[in-house]
Design an enzyme around this catalytic site. Structure first.
Site, PDB file in Angstrom:
ATOM      1  N   GLU A 135      14.661  -1.610  -4.899  1.00  0.00           N
ATOM      2  CA  GLU A 135      14.715  -1.864  -3.457  1.00  0.00           C
ATOM      3  C   GLU A 135      16.088  -2.327  -2.980  1.00  0.00           C
ATOM      4  O   GLU A 135      16.288  -2.554  -1.782  1.00  0.00           O
ATOM      5  CB  GLU A 135      13.679  -2.921  -3.071  1.00  0.00           C
ATOM      6  CG  GLU A 135      13.977  -4.306  -3.609  1.00  0.00           C
ATOM      7  CD  GLU A 135      12.958  -5.334  -3.130  1.00  0.00           C
ATOM      8  OE1 GLU A 135      13.391  -6.298  -2.479  1.00  0.00           O
ATOM      9  OE2 GLU A 135      11.750  -5.169  -3.396  1.00  0.00           O
TER      10      GLU A 135
ATOM     11  N   GLU B 105      -5.654   7.666   1.886  1.00  0.00           N
ATOM     12  CA  GLU B 105      -6.992   7.652   2.475  1.00  0.00           C
ATOM     13  C   GLU B 105      -7.163   8.695   3.574  1.00  0.00           C
ATOM     14  O   GLU B 105      -8.290   9.029   3.946  1.00  0.00           O
ATOM     15  CB  GLU B 105      -7.286   6.262   3.061  1.00  0.00           C
ATOM     16  CG  GLU B 105      -7.400   5.145   2.032  1.00  0.00           C
ATOM     17  CD  GLU B 105      -8.672   5.205   1.212  1.00  0.00           C
ATOM     18  OE1 GLU B 105      -9.504   6.103   1.461  1.00  0.00           O
ATOM     19  OE2 GLU B 105      -8.846   4.366   0.317  1.00  0.00           O
TER      20      GLU B 105
END
Length: 304
Positions: free
Chosen positions: A117, A86
């Site tokens: 992960e 953004e």
């Protein structure tokens, strides 16, 4: 790490207020969720001094030509990628200035990547891949505070000399201990036990918004409360840009639109042009002298 340790985390505990949610009417389910969400902003308020420090680190990096780098796995990784994505259209910064890295790469944005992960080495590898430097600020995001991928990334960031910040929803976590600075926003047990895409993710989204927005304000990307560095990439944003120019200068729509065109769609330049009655080149020089700060640019003009 052992499952017994995972079970002791605040984010994994059962929420007493939602224990019978499976029997509730739909509206009552929603009320329970909404009531729990109301507590998130209060939890964020408690850690604002810690968020302030993170903003200071981030601004320091940007001023040195460094980057803000978010890194996480699963929901945490997606939040970092979202916030980073953004920034270029909102503030006209390079996509390289704020980066989001997710364990497992781009495909992990849409689907779980098994084992991505679980290894500290993967976090280090992904930071090496973006040529981490001591000018950067790394923000490792993990609701549990124990994700190996994030832990490895923060350890490497610290070793490299970059600022290492942890963002978690549990106190005294492993990633907090590995970081230079920690933000531990404790939102309590989730409505669905362990589903940290709920309150934990909401808290982290709020904090990431704060970090990037406050950093960009301090970098001169906002004037008053207006998005003066918006990237004009579509009709909606062009209309917004013209409206911003009108608001700041008091000029009619047509004049604002002409100034935007003459400034090559640079809102700040158009504002300075109309405020000083100078051409685009002169306006750009004023902004260059003021490091992009409209107020300072106008002050320089008035003193000249």
């Amino acid at each position: 790490m052992e499952n017994s340790h995972l079970g002791s985390l605040t984010t994994e505990r059962r929420n007493e207020r939602s224990k019978r949610i499976h029997q509730a009417e739909t509206i009552d389910m929603l009320k329970i969720m909404n009531d729990e969400d109301k507590t998130v902003a209060e939890a964020v308020q408690e850690v604002l001094p810690d968020v302030k420090t993170a903003v200071d680190y981030a601004v320091g990096s940007l001023k040195k030509g460094g980057r803000i780098i978010y890194i996480g796995a699963g929901t945490s990784g997606r939040l970092g990628v979202l916030d980073a994505a953004e920034c270029p259209p909102t503030f006209s910064i390079s996509p390289e200035s704020v980066i989001g890295i997710i364990a497992g790469g781009e495909k992990a944005l849409y689907n779980a990547v098994e084992g991505a992960e679980d290894h500290e080495a993967f976090g280090r590898r992904d930071l090496e891949a973006v040529n981490l430097s001591n000018n950067d600020t790394v923000i490792g995001i993990a609701a549990s505070g124990r994700t190996p991928y994030v832990l490895g990334a923060l350890k490497y960031a610290k070793k490299t000399g970059a600022k290492a910040i942890s963002l978690t929803c549990n106190e005294n976590s492993a990633i907090s201990q590995a970081a230079d600075h920690s933000i531990e926003v404790v939102v309590g047990p989730e409505v669905i036990a362990g589903s940290t895409r709920m309150k934990a993710a909401t808290a982290h989204k709020m904090i990431l918004n704060m970090i990037s927005t406050a950093a960009m304000i301090k970098m001169g990307k906002v004037y008053e409360n207006l998005m003066v560095d918006v990237k004009v990439s579509n009709d909606k944003l062009k209309e917004r840009a013209i409206r911003i120019i009108q608001t700041v200068t008091g000029m009619p729509n047509e004049t604002a639109a002409q100034a935007l065109e003459m400034s090559n769609n640079q809102v700040k330049t158009a504002i300075i042009m109309l405020k000083t009655n100078e051409d685009a080149a002169a306006a750009e020089k004023l902004l260059e002298k003021s490091e992009g700060d409209i107020e300072k640019a106008l002050s320089i003009y008035e003193k000249s």
